[in-house]
Design an enzyme around this catalytic site. Structure first.
Site, PDB file in Angstrom:
ATOM      1  N   GLY A   1       0.817  -1.201   0.000  1.00 34.81           N
ATOM      2  CA  GLY A   1       0.000   0.000   0.000  1.00 34.81           C
ATOM      3  C   GLY A   1       0.849   1.248   0.000  1.00 34.81           C
TER       4      GLY A   1
ATOM      5  N   GLN B   1       2.857  10.236   0.591  1.00 40.35           N
ATOM      6  CA  GLN B   1       4.166   9.608   0.813  1.00 40.35           C
ATOM      7  C   GLN B   1       5.135   9.877  -0.335  1.00 40.35           C
ATOM      8  OE1 GLN B   1       2.297   5.599   1.839  1.00 40.35           O
ATOM      9  NE2 GLN B   1       4.098   5.624   3.167  1.00 40.35           N
TER      10      GLN B   1
ATOM     11  N   CYS C   1       5.604   0.495   7.713  1.00 40.45           N
ATOM     12  CA  CYS C   1       5.215   1.635   6.886  1.00 40.45           C
ATOM     13  C   CYS C   1       6.445   2.136   6.152  1.00 40.45           C
ATOM     14  CB  CYS C   1       4.637   2.740   7.766  1.00 40.45           C
ATOM     15  SG  CYS C   1       4.147   4.193   6.830  1.00 40.45           S
ATOM     16  N   LEU C   2       6.282   2.438   4.857  1.00 40.43           N
ATOM     17  CA  LEU C   2       7.416   2.921   4.066  1.00 40.43           C
ATOM     18  C   LEU C   2       7.888   4.290   4.544  1.00 40.43           C
ATOM     19  CD1 LEU C   2       6.211   1.875   0.487  1.00 40.43           C
ATOM     20  CD2 LEU C   2       7.693   0.621   2.064  1.00 40.43           C
TER      21      LEU C   2
ATOM     22  N   HIS D   1      -4.889   1.857   6.900  1.00 40.57           N
ATOM     23  CA  HIS D   1      -3.552   2.426   7.082  1.00 40.57           C
ATOM     24  C   HIS D   1      -3.304   3.529   6.045  1.00 40.57           C
ATOM     25  CE1 HIS D   1       0.968   1.829   7.795  1.00 40.57           C
ATOM     26  NE2 HIS D   1       0.935   2.535   6.677  1.00 40.57           N
ATOM     27  N   GLU D   2      -3.651   3.240   4.780  1.00 40.95           N
ATOM     28  CA  GLU D   2      -3.387   4.224   3.716  1.00 40.95           C
ATOM     29  C   GLU D   2      -4.306   5.438   3.834  1.00 40.95           C
ATOM     30  OE1 GLU D   2      -0.672   3.878   2.364  1.00 40.95           O
ATOM     31  OE2 GLU D   2      -0.399   1.756   2.863  1.00 40.95           O
TER      32      GLU D   2
ATOM     33  N   HIS E   1      -2.934   7.859   6.168  1.00 40.94           N
ATOM     34  CA  HIS E   1      -1.895   8.730   5.597  1.00 40.94           C
ATOM     35  C   HIS E   1      -2.526   9.986   4.988  1.00 40.94           C
ATOM     36  CE1 HIS E   1       1.991   6.750   5.906  1.00 40.94           C
ATOM     37  NE2 HIS E   1       1.489   5.591   5.502  1.00 40.94           N
TER      38      HIS E   1
HETATM   39 NI    NI Z   1       2.326   3.699   5.662  1.00 38.99          NI
END
Ligand code: NI
Length: 156
Positions: A36, A41, A89-90, A131-132, A135
């Site tokens: 995701g 991001q 998470c990235l 989660h996304e 963001h």
């Molecule tokens: Ni994330």
């Protein structure tokens, strides 16, 4: 201060700028081997996310759900039942945070063609979507940790 991303109009969605952004997001996600990604991001404060599911070394039973685009996604219904799980998470590499989320959610969104759609997701995909969407509202997993015990470092 948390930055809340703005929705995209159907016209914008059809435009060159957003198709480049979506290409860039798919590329970034596939290079990272993630499931995701949200536009903020990659530095664009608009409500676009990618979400999918595939098995990993530590989670071989996850279903295979191809990653796809959700535009202006909104959770319109959540189950009372919740589940806790460790999330990476990235944007905060090497940290895992245990986050408790509703097990099932219904999400309304625009598809890549600009049409309104809804998806009922459960389990891992429900988690990725939530989660996304977090963001898009400037919320990171760390913000959802209830104590230090919900936060772990991991290598690589
Ligand atoms: Ni994330």
């Amino acid at each position: 201060m948390k930055q809340v991303a703005r929705p995209l109009s159907v016209d914008e969605l059809a435009g060159e700028v957003s198709s480049e952004l979506v290409r860039d997001m798919f590329e970034t996600l596939s290079e990272a081997g993630g499931v995701g990604l949200a536009a903020p991001q990659v530095g664009e404060s608009v409500r676009l996310i990618l979400a999918g599911s595939f098995p990993s070394g530590t989670n071989p039973t996850r279903p295979v759900i191809p990653v796809r685009l959700f535009v202006n996604p909104t959770v319109i219904q959540s189950s009372e039942e919740t589940e806790g799980a460790w999330e990476g998470c990235l944007s905060i590499r090497n940290l895992l945070v245990r986050v408790i989320r509703p097990s099932v959610v219904r999400v309304e969104y625009l598809g890549a063609d600009g049409g309104t759609a809804t998806i009922e997701a459960e389990g891992f995909l429900a988690r990725v979507l939530q989660h996304e969407i977090d963001h898009l509202d400037g919320i990171l997993t760390l913000d959802r940790a209830r104590s230090d015990e919900d936060i772990r470092w991991h290598e690589g």
